[in-house]
Design a protein around this motif. Structure first.
Motif, PDB file in Angstrom:
ATOM      1  N   THR A  97       0.818  -1.216   0.000  1.00  0.00           N
ATOM      2  CA  THR A  97       0.000   0.000   0.000  1.00  0.00           C
ATOM      3  C   THR A  97       0.851   1.266   0.000  1.00  0.00           C
ATOM      4  OG1 THR A  97      -0.142  -0.095   2.419  1.00  0.00           O
ATOM      5  CG2 THR A  97      -1.921  -1.145   1.169  1.00  0.00           C
ATOM      6  N   SER A  98       2.180   1.097   0.021  1.00  0.00           N
ATOM      7  CA  SER A  98       3.087   2.248   0.008  1.00  0.00           C
ATOM      8  C   SER A  98       4.392   1.831  -0.644  1.00  0.00           C
ATOM      9  CB  SER A  98       3.335   2.752   1.433  1.00  0.00           C
ATOM     10  OG  SER A  98       4.265   3.825   1.435  1.00  0.00           O
ATOM     11  N   LEU A  99       4.869   2.618  -1.614  1.00  0.00           N
ATOM     12  CA  LEU A  99       6.072   2.239  -2.340  1.00  0.00           C
ATOM     13  C   LEU A  99       7.360   2.401  -1.539  1.00  0.00           C
ATOM     14  CD1 LEU A  99       5.298   3.533  -5.947  1.00  0.00           C
ATOM     15  CD2 LEU A  99       5.448   1.181  -5.139  1.00  0.00           C
ATOM     16  N   PRO A 100       7.553   3.472  -0.763  1.00  0.00           N
ATOM     17  CA  PRO A 100       8.798   3.587  -0.001  1.00  0.00           C
ATOM     18  C   PRO A 100       9.003   2.403   0.937  1.00  0.00           C
ATOM     19  CG  PRO A 100       7.621   5.685  -0.021  1.00  0.00           C
ATOM     20  CD  PRO A 100       6.686   4.667  -0.602  1.00  0.00           C
ATOM     21  N   ASP A 101      10.208   1.847   0.883  1.00  0.00           N
ATOM     22  CA  ASP A 101      10.615   0.722   1.728  1.00  0.00           C
ATOM     23  C   ASP A 101       9.885  -0.580   1.362  1.00  0.00           C
ATOM     24  OD1 ASP A 101      12.440  -0.111   3.613  1.00  0.00           O
ATOM     25  OD2 ASP A 101      10.999  -0.040   5.242  1.00  0.00           O
ATOM     26  N   VAL A 135      14.640 -10.220 -11.067  1.00  0.00           N
ATOM     27  CA  VAL A 135      15.448  -9.357 -10.212  1.00  0.00           C
ATOM     28  C   VAL A 135      14.572  -8.835  -9.081  1.00  0.00           C
ATOM     29  CG1 VAL A 135      15.001  -7.343 -11.677  1.00  0.00           C
ATOM     30  CG2 VAL A 135      16.972  -7.342 -10.152  1.00  0.00           C
ATOM     31  N   THR A 136      15.109  -8.813  -7.871  1.00  0.00           N
ATOM     32  CA  THR A 136      14.380  -8.320  -6.707  1.00  0.00           C
ATOM     33  C   THR A 136      14.982  -6.993  -6.270  1.00  0.00           C
ATOM     34  OG1 THR A 136      13.893 -10.578  -5.990  1.00  0.00           O
ATOM     35  CG2 THR A 136      13.653  -8.839  -4.350  1.00  0.00           C
ATOM     36  N   LEU A 137      14.106  -5.992  -6.095  1.00  0.00           N
ATOM     37  CA  LEU A 137      14.542  -4.633  -5.788  1.00  0.00           C
ATOM     38  C   LEU A 137      13.888  -4.131  -4.512  1.00  0.00           C
ATOM     39  CD1 LEU A 137      14.140  -3.063  -9.356  1.00  0.00           C
ATOM     40  CD2 LEU A 137      16.212  -4.060  -8.360  1.00  0.00           C
ATOM     41  N   LEU A 138      14.595  -3.223  -3.850  1.00  0.00           N
ATOM     42  CA  LEU A 138      14.059  -2.529  -2.683  1.00  0.00           C
ATOM     43  C   LEU A 138      14.013  -1.046  -3.003  1.00  0.00           C
ATOM     44  CD1 LEU A 138      13.211  -2.340   0.323  1.00  0.00           C
ATOM     45  CD2 LEU A 138      15.653  -2.142   0.884  1.00  0.00           C
ATOM     46  N   PHE A 139      12.811  -0.463  -2.964  1.00  0.00           N
ATOM     47  CA  PHE A 139      12.635   0.964  -3.196  1.00  0.00           C
ATOM     48  C   PHE A 139      12.765   1.690  -1.857  1.00  0.00           C
ATOM     49  CE2 PHE A 139       9.853  -0.792  -6.713  1.00  0.00           C
ATOM     50  CZ  PHE A 139      10.834  -0.638  -7.688  1.00  0.00           C
ATOM     51  N   LYS A 140      13.899   2.311  -1.646  1.00  0.00           N
ATOM     52  CA  LYS A 140      14.189   2.926  -0.355  1.00  0.00           C
ATOM     53  C   LYS A 140      13.432   4.246  -0.195  1.00  0.00           C
ATOM     54  CE  LYS A 140      18.387   2.607   1.132  1.00  0.00           C
ATOM     55  NZ  LYS A 140      19.867   2.772   1.240  1.00  0.00           N
ATOM     56  N   PRO A 141      13.145   4.631   1.043  1.00  0.00           N
ATOM     57  CA  PRO A 141      12.403   5.883   1.267  1.00  0.00           C
ATOM     58  C   PRO A 141      13.127   7.130   0.756  1.00  0.00           C
ATOM     59  CG  PRO A 141      12.367   4.496   3.231  1.00  0.00           C
ATOM     60  CD  PRO A 141      13.342   3.870   2.296  1.00  0.00           C
ATOM     61  N   ASP A 142      14.483   7.078   0.648  1.00  0.00           N
ATOM     62  CA  ASP A 142      15.227   8.251   0.176  1.00  0.00           C
ATOM     63  C   ASP A 142      15.271   8.362  -1.344  1.00  0.00           C
ATOM     64  OD1 ASP A 142      16.901   6.165  -0.424  1.00  0.00           O
ATOM     65  OD2 ASP A 142      18.527   6.774   0.911  1.00  0.00           O
ATOM     66  N   TYR A 144      16.423   6.037  -3.471  1.00  0.00           N
ATOM     67  CA  TYR A 144      17.394   5.139  -4.085  1.00  0.00           C
ATOM     68  C   TYR A 144      16.787   3.732  -4.248  1.00  0.00           C
ATOM     69  CZ  TYR A 144      21.087   8.615  -3.479  1.00  0.00           C
ATOM     70  OH  TYR A 144      21.839   9.749  -3.565  1.00  0.00           O
ATOM     71  N   THR A 145      17.439   2.959  -5.111  1.00  0.00           N
ATOM     72  CA  THR A 145      16.988   1.591  -5.378  1.00  0.00           C
ATOM     73  C   THR A 145      18.106   0.615  -5.074  1.00  0.00           C
ATOM     74  OG1 THR A 145      15.574   2.421  -7.172  1.00  0.00           O
ATOM     75  CG2 THR A 145      15.970   0.047  -7.093  1.00  0.00           C
ATOM     76  N   ASP A 146      17.838  -0.369  -4.223  1.00  0.00           N
ATOM     77  CA  ASP A 146      18.827  -1.397  -3.886  1.00  0.00           C
ATOM     78  C   ASP A 146      18.527  -2.679  -4.644  1.00  0.00           C
ATOM     79  OD1 ASP A 146      20.185   0.256  -2.216  1.00  0.00           O
ATOM     80  OD2 ASP A 146      19.501  -0.675  -0.343  1.00  0.00           O
ATOM     81  N   LEU A 147      19.583  -3.272  -5.210  1.00  0.00           N
ATOM     82  CA  LEU A 147      19.468  -4.569  -5.874  1.00  0.00           C
ATOM     83  C   LEU A 147      19.634  -5.661  -4.823  1.00  0.00           C
ATOM     84  CD1 LEU A 147      19.368  -6.450  -8.338  1.00  0.00           C
ATOM     85  CD2 LEU A 147      21.831  -6.070  -8.624  1.00  0.00           C
ATOM     86  N   ILE A 148      18.575  -6.444  -4.599  1.00  0.00           N
ATOM     87  CA  ILE A 148      18.599  -7.506  -3.588  1.00  0.00           C
ATOM     88  C   ILE A 148      19.102  -8.816  -4.183  1.00  0.00           C
ATOM     89  CG2 ILE A 148      17.248  -8.790  -1.900  1.00  0.00           C
ATOM     90  CD1 ILE A 148      17.535  -5.809  -1.295  1.00  0.00           C
ATOM     91  N   GLN A 149      18.579  -9.191  -5.334  1.00  0.00           N
ATOM     92  CA  GLN A 149      18.935 -10.474  -5.946  1.00  0.00           C
ATOM     93  C   GLN A 149      18.673 -10.431  -7.437  1.00  0.00           C
ATOM     94  OE1 GLN A 149      16.702 -13.859  -4.500  1.00  0.00           O
ATOM     95  NE2 GLN A 149      18.253 -15.326  -5.077  1.00  0.00           N
ATOM     96  N   HIS A 150      19.549 -11.090  -8.200  1.00  0.00           N
ATOM     97  CA  HIS A 150      19.371 -11.195  -9.652  1.00  0.00           C
ATOM     98  C   HIS A 150      19.519 -12.652 -10.061  1.00  0.00           C
ATOM     99  CE1 HIS A 150      20.938 -10.444 -13.982  1.00  0.00           C
ATOM    100  NE2 HIS A 150      19.615 -10.561 -13.965  1.00  0.00           N
ATOM    101  N   GLU A 151      18.502 -13.184 -10.740  1.00  0.00           N
ATOM    102  CA  GLU A 151      18.500 -14.567 -11.197  1.00  0.00           C
ATOM    103  C   GLU A 151      18.277 -14.594 -12.708  1.00  0.00           C
ATOM    104  OE1 GLU A 151      16.328 -17.308  -8.214  1.00  0.00           O
ATOM    105  OE2 GLU A 151      15.328 -15.367  -8.021  1.00  0.00           O
ATOM    106  N   PRO A 152      19.356 -14.503 -13.494  1.00  0.00           N
ATOM    107  CA  PRO A 152      19.184 -14.559 -14.952  1.00  0.00           C
ATOM    108  C   PRO A 152      18.800 -15.950 -15.418  1.00  0.00           C
ATOM    109  CG  PRO A 152      21.510 -14.527 -14.383  1.00  0.00           C
ATOM    110  CD  PRO A 152      20.755 -14.347 -13.094  1.00  0.00           C
ATOM    111  N   THR A 153      18.040 -16.004 -16.493  1.00  0.00           N
ATOM    112  CA  THR A 153      17.638 -17.279 -17.080  1.00  0.00           C
ATOM    113  C   THR A 153      18.734 -17.769 -18.011  1.00  0.00           C
ATOM    114  OG1 THR A 153      15.315 -16.672 -16.966  1.00  0.00           O
ATOM    115  CG2 THR A 153      15.890 -18.445 -18.468  1.00  0.00           C
ATOM    116  N   GLY A 154      18.980 -19.056 -17.995  1.00  0.00           N
ATOM    117  CA  GLY A 154      20.037 -19.614 -18.824  1.00  0.00           C
ATOM    118  C   GLY A 154      21.345 -19.651 -18.071  1.00  0.00           C
TER     119      GLY A 154
END
Length: 264
Positions: A97-101, A135-142, A144-154
């Motif tokens: 219900t809220s994008l930050p964090d 790819v899993t991302l965290l939208f920080k309240p400030d 910025y965007t943090d990359l949590i995990q990346h799982e490429p196919t192949g």
């Protein structure tokens, strides 16, 4: 199991009293059978010299035991089915219900180059190579965007490496009045890419933000991946960007779908 052993003991006593051996086989429909002999003629544990009442009693007991074994097996199968159903229960849906964090997982598919325009023809056009994964991302309240995990196919050399995600931003479009989510990523292409081998390019991601009026649940839709391409004036194309006297256009190269995996 104790009950079955008791029944078997009862049968053993009955047969031994008539000096008749017996063998227990695994088949439900043939619980009692004489052991194999070296003689060519098969012998039966129910010989004609036995008392008919004893034969009838043993047959009734064997039939009862078969029914109870079948009931036991059916009960075990029902328990296994019930355990299987419990293990396949779908996980609880994450509601944002809220994008930050908040944390989101994107499933993407894109190429490094846009397709040719409908009115363009190039017999020497190189094929486009597509890349996909999650790819899993965290939208920080400030912002910025943090990359949590990346799982490429192949695997091997035909996957991309995400170097960095830039800040995220909500923007209301002047064209349709809807709210969109915008952010970008620096992505290194593999050396097998036919257009930009080993290059690090900036890709732009955009998705429409849909908010349920009653529950305030947020969802992303129409996720697109674009690249910025220089164009020669005059402009007039959708998405034309003019910065420092250089005209550029955002060209479509792929898409993505996004689902929240952790609410703020």
């Amino acid at each position: 199991h104790a009950f079955i052993l008791a029944q078997l003991a009862l049968f053993a006593n009955g047969f031994l009293s008539h000096n008749q051996p017996f063998v227990l086989h695994s088949s439900r429909n043939d619980l009692l059978r004489p052991p194999p002999t070296r003689e060519p003629r098969e012998t039966s544990c129910l010989s004609s010299s036995q008392d008919p009442a004893d034969v009838e009693r043993m047959l009734d007991s064997a039939s009862k035991l078969r029914r109870e074994v079948e009931e036991l097996e059916a009960k075990m199968e029902r328990k296994e089915d019930s355990a299987s159903e419990k293990s396949t229960i779908s996980p609880i849906k994450t509601v944002c219900t809220s994008l930050p964090d908040s944390q989101w997982t994107l499933t993407y598919r894109f190429a490094s180059e846009p397709p040719l325009k409908d009115d363009s023809k190039d017999d020497n056009e190189k094929p486009r190579q597509y890349y996909s994964g999650r790819v899993t991302l965290l939208f920080k309240p400030d912002g910025y965007t943090d990359l949590i995990q990346h799982e490429p196919t192949g695997g091997g050399e035909n996957v991309v490496e995400i170097e960095k995600f830039w800040g995220w931003d909500e923007e209301i479009s002047s064209e349709d009045g809807l709210t969109y989510m915008n952010w970008a990523a620096n992505i290194q292409l593999p050396k097998s890419d036919p257009h930009n081998p080993n290059d690090t390019m900036r890709f732009y991601l955009q998705a429409r933000i849909d908010t349920d009026e009653s529950s305030k649940e947020i969802a992303f839709s129409e996720g697109t991946v674009t690249v910025k391409k220089d164009i020669e004036p005059p402009g007039g194309f959708w998405g034309v960007f003019n910065g420092g006297g250089i005209l550029a256009q955002f060209r479509y190269v792929g898409n993505f779908v996004a689902k929240p995996t952790q609410a703020s």
